[in-house]
Design an enzyme around this catalytic site. Structure first.
Site, PDB file in Angstrom:
ATOM      1  N   LEU A  19      -8.084  44.449  67.901  1.00 37.07           N
ATOM      2  CA  LEU A  19      -7.103  45.071  66.706  1.00 37.07           C
ATOM      3  C   LEU A  19      -7.680  44.963  65.186  1.00 37.07           C
ATOM      4  O   LEU A  19      -7.474  45.939  64.448  1.00 37.07           O
ATOM      5  CB  LEU A  19      -5.993  44.567  66.931  1.00 37.07           C
ATOM      6  CG  LEU A  19      -5.013  44.717  68.213  1.00 37.07           C
ATOM      7  CD1 LEU A  19      -3.446  44.230  68.145  1.00 37.07           C
ATOM      8  CD2 LEU A  19      -5.230  45.953  68.953  1.00 37.07           C
ATOM      9  N   ASP A  38     -13.185  35.789  60.633  1.00 34.90           N
ATOM     10  CA  ASP A  38     -12.969  35.386  61.979  1.00 34.90           C
ATOM     11  C   ASP A  38     -13.776  34.090  62.098  1.00 34.90           C
ATOM     12  O   ASP A  38     -14.536  33.424  61.272  1.00 34.90           O
ATOM     13  CB  ASP A  38     -13.701  36.231  63.137  1.00 34.90           C
ATOM     14  CG  ASP A  38     -12.877  36.210  64.558  1.00 34.90           C
ATOM     15  OD1 ASP A  38     -12.279  37.260  64.701  1.00 34.90           O
ATOM     16  OD2 ASP A  38     -12.628  35.367  65.008  1.00 34.90           O
ATOM     17  N   ASP A  62     -11.883  29.225  59.883  1.00 35.30           N
ATOM     18  CA  ASP A  62     -10.628  29.042  60.631  1.00 35.30           C
ATOM     19  C   ASP A  62      -9.556  29.351  60.000  1.00 35.30           C
ATOM     20  O   ASP A  62      -9.205  28.474  59.041  1.00 35.30           O
ATOM     21  CB  ASP A  62     -10.743  27.705  61.288  1.00 35.30           C
ATOM     22  CG  ASP A  62      -9.493  26.989  62.121  1.00 35.30           C
ATOM     23  OD1 ASP A  62      -8.484  27.831  62.195  1.00 35.30           O
ATOM     24  OD2 ASP A  62      -9.754  26.031  63.090  1.00 35.30           O
ATOM     25  N   VAL A  63      -8.425  30.213  60.401  1.00 33.41           N
ATOM     26  CA  VAL A  63      -7.568  30.658  59.404  1.00 33.41           C
ATOM     27  C   VAL A  63      -6.535  29.511  59.597  1.00 33.41           C
ATOM     28  O   VAL A  63      -5.440  29.617  58.602  1.00 33.41           O
ATOM     29  CB  VAL A  63      -6.941  31.873  59.966  1.00 33.41           C
ATOM     30  CG1 VAL A  63      -7.566  33.083  59.948  1.00 33.41           C
ATOM     31  CG2 VAL A  63      -6.112  31.890  61.466  1.00 33.41           C
ATOM     32  N   SER A 140       4.354  40.846  67.617  1.00 32.76           N
ATOM     33  CA  SER A 140       4.186  41.400  68.717  1.00 32.76           C
ATOM     34  C   SER A 140       5.509  41.995  68.998  1.00 32.76           C
ATOM     35  O   SER A 140       6.506  41.598  68.637  1.00 32.76           O
ATOM     36  CB  SER A 140       3.516  40.210  69.711  1.00 32.76           C
ATOM     37  OG  SER A 140       3.809  40.710  70.994  1.00 32.76           O
ATOM     38  N   TYR A 153       3.728  31.198  72.264  1.00 34.11           N
ATOM     39  CA  TYR A 153       3.103  32.560  71.689  1.00 34.11           C
ATOM     40  C   TYR A 153       4.704  33.300  71.033  1.00 34.11           C
ATOM     41  O   TYR A 153       4.783  33.746  69.954  1.00 34.11           O
ATOM     42  CB  TYR A 153       2.566  33.312  72.773  1.00 34.11           C
ATOM     43  CG  TYR A 153       2.126  34.770  72.295  1.00 34.11           C
ATOM     44  CD1 TYR A 153       0.876  34.888  71.308  1.00 34.11           C
ATOM     45  CD2 TYR A 153       2.522  36.026  72.675  1.00 34.11           C
ATOM     46  CE1 TYR A 153       0.542  35.909  70.985  1.00 34.11           C
ATOM     47  CE2 TYR A 153       2.093  37.103  72.151  1.00 34.11           C
ATOM     48  CZ  TYR A 153       1.075  37.046  71.540  1.00 34.11           C
ATOM     49  OH  TYR A 153       0.734  38.453  70.780  1.00 34.11           O
ATOM     50  N   LYS A 157       5.513  34.000  67.295  1.00 30.42           N
ATOM     51  CA  LYS A 157       5.513  35.659  66.948  1.00 30.42           C
ATOM     52  C   LYS A 157       6.897  35.783  66.299  1.00 30.42           C
ATOM     53  O   LYS A 157       6.964  36.697  65.454  1.00 30.42           O
ATOM     54  CB  LYS A 157       5.225  36.678  68.062  1.00 30.42           C
ATOM     55  CG  LYS A 157       3.943  36.562  68.630  1.00 30.42           C
ATOM     56  CD  LYS A 157       3.073  37.027  67.218  1.00 30.42           C
ATOM     57  CE  LYS A 157       1.684  37.357  67.524  1.00 30.42           C
ATOM     58  NZ  LYS A 157       0.618  37.466  66.496  1.00 30.42           N
TER      59      LYS A 157
HETATM   60  N1  LIG Z   1      -3.587  42.817  72.818  1.00 32.66           N
HETATM   61  C1  LIG Z   1      -2.201  42.846  72.860  1.00 32.66           C
HETATM   62  O1  LIG Z   1      -1.863  43.389  73.855  1.00 32.66           O
HETATM   63  C2  LIG Z   1      -1.453  42.277  71.674  1.00 32.66           C
HETATM   64  C3  LIG Z   1      -0.154  42.621  71.688  1.00 32.66           C
HETATM   65  C4  LIG Z   1       0.651  42.288  70.684  1.00 32.66           C
HETATM   66  C5  LIG Z   1       0.127  41.480  69.761  1.00 32.66           C
HETATM   67  N2  LIG Z   1      -1.063  41.266  69.707  1.00 32.66           N
HETATM   68  C6  LIG Z   1      -1.753  40.153  68.547  1.00 32.66           C
HETATM   69  O2  LIG Z   1      -2.792  40.959  67.958  1.00 32.66           O
HETATM   70  C7  LIG Z   1      -3.526  40.106  67.086  1.00 32.66           C
HETATM   71  C8  LIG Z   1      -5.047  40.687  67.351  1.00 32.66           C
HETATM   72  O3  LIG Z   1      -5.123  40.412  68.682  1.00 32.66           O
HETATM   73  P1  LIG Z   1      -6.253  41.123  69.610  1.00 32.66           P
HETATM   74  O4  LIG Z   1      -5.599  41.933  70.926  1.00 32.66           O
HETATM   75  O5  LIG Z   1      -7.244  41.812  68.635  1.00 32.66           O
HETATM   76  O6  LIG Z   1      -6.942  39.937  70.332  1.00 32.66           O
HETATM   77  P2  LIG Z   1      -8.529  39.479  70.063  1.00 32.66           P
HETATM   78  O7  LIG Z   1      -8.596  38.218  71.067  1.00 32.66           O
HETATM   79  O8  LIG Z   1      -9.428  40.518  70.420  1.00 32.66           O
HETATM   80  O9  LIG Z   1      -8.658  39.055  68.564  1.00 32.66           O
HETATM   81  C9  LIG Z   1      -8.167  38.194  67.913  1.00 32.66           C
HETATM   82  C10 LIG Z   1      -9.194  37.502  67.043  1.00 32.66           C
HETATM   83  O10 LIG Z   1      -8.646  36.323  66.442  1.00 32.66           O
HETATM   84  C11 LIG Z   1      -9.727  35.289  66.263  1.00 32.66           C
HETATM   85  N3  LIG Z   1      -9.141  33.867  66.123  1.00 32.66           N
HETATM   86  C12 LIG Z   1      -8.352  33.245  66.775  1.00 32.66           C
HETATM   87  N4  LIG Z   1      -8.136  32.178  66.270  1.00 32.66           N
HETATM   88  C13 LIG Z   1      -8.526  32.012  64.964  1.00 32.66           C
HETATM   89  C14 LIG Z   1      -8.954  31.186  63.935  1.00 32.66           C
HETATM   90  N5  LIG Z   1      -8.154  30.043  64.084  1.00 32.66           N
HETATM   91  N6  LIG Z   1      -9.354  31.504  62.672  1.00 32.66           N
HETATM   92  C15 LIG Z   1     -10.043  32.744  62.595  1.00 32.66           C
HETATM   93  N7  LIG Z   1     -10.020  33.536  63.791  1.00 32.66           N
HETATM   94  C16 LIG Z   1      -9.393  33.411  64.985  1.00 32.66           C
HETATM   95  C17 LIG Z   1     -10.281  35.572  67.593  1.00 32.66           C
HETATM   96  O11 LIG Z   1     -11.892  34.837  67.313  1.00 32.66           O
HETATM   97  C18 LIG Z   1     -10.505  37.079  67.827  1.00 32.66           C
HETATM   98  O12 LIG Z   1     -11.487  37.902  67.217  1.00 32.66           O
HETATM   99  C19 LIG Z   1      -3.256  38.765  67.513  1.00 32.66           C
HETATM  100  O13 LIG Z   1      -2.303  38.163  66.535  1.00 32.66           O
HETATM  101  C20 LIG Z   1      -2.260  38.998  68.897  1.00 32.66           C
HETATM  102  O14 LIG Z   1      -1.333  37.857  68.891  1.00 32.66           O
HETATM  103  C21 LIG Z   1      -2.015  41.550  70.703  1.00 32.66           C
END
Ligand SMILES: NC(=O)c1ccc[n+]([C@@H]2O[C@H](COP(=O)([O-])OP(=O)(O)OC[C@H]3O[C@@H](n4cnc5c(N)ncnc54)[C@H](O)[C@@H]3O)[C@@H](O)[C@H]2O)c1
Length: 253
Positions: A19, A38, A62-63, A140, A153, A157
């Site tokens: 995303l 990231d 690391d956020v 989410s 989670y 959220k």
């Molecule tokens: N994929 C879904 O269905 C979905 C649905 C609702 C919400 N979300 C939310 O969307 C957001 C993005 O998720 P996505 O689907 O792109 O997944 P993704 O795993 O592709 O991306 C998440 C990114 O966050 C990074 N990350 C994790 N921990 C970290 C840290 N401590 N410091 C820096 N970076 C870190 C990961 O390396 C990864 O690149 C997340 O907050 C997730 O909870 C996803």
């Protein structure tokens, strides 16, 4: 190429992920400068291979760590100037387990990324933000409902909504708008891992299960979420702050 974010300086956390990268691509297509944050340098470099080098910067961080958060904001300001848009989006999932078995370290690790991470992103970015900017936090559909076993989670959220509401009120005098976006299940690796875990735990077909509880009957795409993030990030949503934008095919209803 549009111009909804022409010369706007944007930070995207989780920028190497599905995303985050989809939003970064759309922001760039709309004229923005983008700092992708990231934790994994290799993933960031892979993500950036076809992005315009003169309008992007990469920050390994690391956020959940204050020093890293301060550093990525400083790097963004040094490269492009004051920040217009913060897309606070990094995320992890944890596990699904009954409450009596839920591992405390997993619970803490998930709060650390979503809650502490989004808090630190705001804490260090806001003093370096231009008035009139926008903060978007990825919550989410899980920020709007409960499900058994998804303790870390779903709690995280929901907490992001509280953070968003406080920020929206504090920052309104500076015309900085703050909103959460609430994706439903997306057809990407993050959700596929969730569904594989569900399948292992219950024997159900995870993808079919989710399609069955989404009124539109399908998963979303990263590009669909990116368009809604662009709406919140840009002046298209100039009178919208403190709100929760569902982009979930109706799953929360
Ligand atoms: N994929 C879904 O269905 C979905 C649905 C609702 C919400 N979300 C939310 O969307 C957001 C993005 O998720 P996505 O689907 O792109 O997944 P993704 O795993 O592709 O991306 C998440 C990114 O966050 C990074 N990350 C994790 N921990 C970290 C840290 N401590 N410091 C820096 N970076 C870190 C990961 O390396 C990864 O690149 C997340 O907050 C997730 O909870 C996803």
């Amino acid at each position: 190429m549009g111009a909804l974010l022409e010369k706007k300086n944007c930070i995207v956390t989780g920028g190497a992920g599905s995303l985050g990268l989809a939003a970064a691509r759309l922001f760039l297509a709309e004229g923005a400068n983008v700092v992708l944050v990231d934790r994994d340098r290799h993933a960031l470099e892979q993500a950036a291979t076809d992005l315009p080098t003169e309008r992007i910067a990469l920050a390994v961080a690391d956020v959940s760590k204050a020093a890293d958060s301060e550093a990525y904001v400083a790097a963004a300001v040094e490269r492009f100037g004051l920040v217009d848009v913060l897309f606070s989006n990094a995320g992890n999932f944890g596990v699904v387990a009954p409450i009596g078995d839920y591992p405390e370290d997993v619970f803490d690790a998930v709060q650390a990324v979503h809650v502490r991470g989004a808090f630190l992103a705001a804490k260090y970015t806001v003093p370096k933000m231009r008035d009139g900017g926008s903060i978007v936090i990825t919550s989410s559909v899980a920020g709007m409902r409960g499900d058994p076993g998804v303790y870390a989670y779903i709690t995280a959220k929901h907490a992001q909504i509280g953070l968003m509401r406080c920020l929206a009120k504090e920052l309104a005098p500076r015309r900085i708008r703050v909103n959460t976006i609430h994706p439903g299940p997306i057809d990407n690796g993050f959700q596929h891992a969730v569904e594989a875990g569900l399948g292992r735990a219950t024997g159900v077909d995870g993808a079919a299960f989710f399609n069955g509880i989404i009124p539109l009957g399908r998963h979303g795409t990263a590009e669909e979420i990116a368009r809604s993030v662009l709406y919140l990030a840009s002046e298209q949503s100039s009178f919208t702050t403190g709100t929760t934008l569902m982009v979930d095919g109706g799953m929360n209803v």
